[in-house]
Design an enzyme around this catalytic site. Structure first.
Site: not given
Ligand SMILES: Nc1nc(=O)c2c([nH]1)NC[C@@H]1CN(c3ccc(C(=O)N[C@@H](CCC(=O)O)C(=O)O)cc3)C=[N+]21
Length: 295
Positions: A52, A96, A119
Site C-alpha cells: 500500500k 490493518q 476501508d
C-alpha cells in the site's frame, strides 16, 4: 475463457489516479494523504501494508505508516485513532486487520472518523452502502465491482452466489451485487458455513464470488458451464521449493474450473491487487470531499 486480470486493471486504475494527482498538483492543491496503522508484525499484514505504501509513492500520494507494537493497549490505540481523526493533513487511513486478541476490533472501527474511513468498515459507511448512498465502499468488494464493470460481465438478472459472510468481503459483496445499477441488479444468495448442500447453489450460479480461505475448495463439478468465478481466497501454503517458502493459493481449483468458466480471476494477480487500487481510489475520493470543505 476470459481472464479477469487484476494486476493489469489495477495498474490501469493507478495510472488514472496518477494523472488526477498531477492535475491536483498543477492547480496548486494538496495531494491525497493515506495512513496505514499496523499493530504487531504479522508477515502477511506487513506485505499488504508495504505494498500500500509503495503504491502511494508510485502514484504521487503522501503516505504514512503508523507501526505500533503488538503489546499496545486498546486505550493507547484509541488515542492514536483520535490523533489521526484530528490530523488535518491526513485524508484517510486504515487500521490493518486482524488486530491482536486483546483489542476489541469493533470498538476501534467505531472510533474511526467515517469521513476518513477509506476501508469503508465503519457502520456509517456500511449503512450508507446498503442504502445506496455515496460512501466509501470496502476495497475488496469495490475492486470486484470494478473488474466486473471493466470486463463488461453481465450481472443484471443473474444469479450470484457469494460464499462467506465476513464483514469485509462476503456480506458487503452480497449487498453490492443486489443494489440497483451496473454492476448489480443481481439475484443474490449469501452462503456460509451453516449452508446445507452448498454445491446445489454453486451449480446453479451464473456468478460465484468465493471468500472462504480454503485452498482449491471450489471444484469443476460444483459449477456450471459458462460461470463467472471471482476468487477472493488468498492462503499462504508452505512450499519449500519456492524462494519465499510459500505459495499463494485461492479458493478455486483454477485448472479445473477455468475449463468451464466464461470469466475467472487468477490468484495471485486477481482480486488482491484490485484491493490496493480501490483503497487508493477511496483515498482520492476522501481528498476531494475534504477539499470541497476547504480542508
Ligand atoms: N483494514 C484492512 N483493510 C484491508 O483491505 C485488509 C486488511 N485490513 N487486512 C488484510 C486484508 C487482505 N488484503 C489484501 C490486499 C492485497 C493483497 C494482494 O495484493 N495480494 C497479491 C499477492 C500478495 C502476496 O504476495 O501475499 C495478489 O493476490 O496477487 C492481498 C490481500 C487487504 N486486507
Amino acid at each position: 475463457m476470459q481472464l479477469l486480470d487484476g494486476k493489469k486493471t489495477s495498474n490501469d486504475i493507478k495510472n488514472e489516479i496518477a494523472v488526477e494527482v498531477q492535475s491536483i498538483k498543477a492547480a496548486g492543491g494538496k495531494v491525497p494523504h493515506l495512513a496505514a496503522v499496523l499493530v504487531g508484525n504479522n508477515g502477511a499484514s506487513l506485505t499488504y501494508v508495504g505494498s500500500k505504501v509503495k503504491s502511494c509513492q508510485e502514484i504521487g500520494f503522501d503516505s504514512t505508516l503508523v507501526a505500533l507494537p503488538e503489546t499496545i493497549t486498546e486505550d493507547e490505540l484509541l488515542a492514536k485513532i483520535k490523533e489521526l481523526n484530528e490530523d488535518d493533513n491526513l485524508d484517510g487511513y486504515i487500521v490493518q486487520l486482524p488486530l491482536p486478541k486483546h483489542i476489541d476490533e469493533q470498538k476501534i472501527l467505531l472510533a474511526i472518523d467515517p469521513d476518513k474511513d477509506v476501508d469503508g468498515f465503519h457502520p456509517t459507511n456500511f449503512g450508507r452502502m446498503a442504502l445506496e448512498m455515496e460512501s466509501f465502499i470496502p476495497a475488496t468488494p469495490f475492486g470486484i465491482m470494478e473488474l466486473l464493470e471493466r470486463y463488461k460481465v453481465e450481472t443484471a438478472g443473474k444469479h450470484t452466489v457469494v460464499i462467506g459472510r465476513s464483514h469485509i468481503v462476503g456480506r458487503p459483496m452480497s449487498i453490492l451485487m443486489s443494489r440497483k445499477g451496473n454492476p448489480g441488479d443481481s439475484t443474490v444468495t449469501l452462503t456460509h458455513s451453516r449452508t446445507k448442500d452448498l454445491a446445489e447453489f454453486t451449480k446453479n450460479a451464473d456468478i460465484i464470488i468465493t471468500a472462504l480461505g480454503v485452498p482449491e475448495f471450489l471444484k469443476a463439478d460444483m459449477v456450471k458451464e459458462g460461470v463467472t468465478v471471482i476468487d477472493v481466497g488468498i492462503t499462504r501454503v508452505e512450499d519449500a521449493s519456492n524462494a519465499k517458502g510459500y505459495v499463494i493459493k485461492g479458493d478455486v481449483d483454477f485448472d479445473g474450473v477455468s475449463k468451464k468458466a466464461s470469466f475467472i480471476t487468477p490468484v495471485p494477480g486477481g482480486v488482491g491487487p484490485m484491493t490496493i487500487a480501490m483503497l487508493l481510489k477511496n483515498t482520492l475520493l476522501a481528498r476531494k470531499m475534504r477539499s470541497a470543505k476547504n480542508k
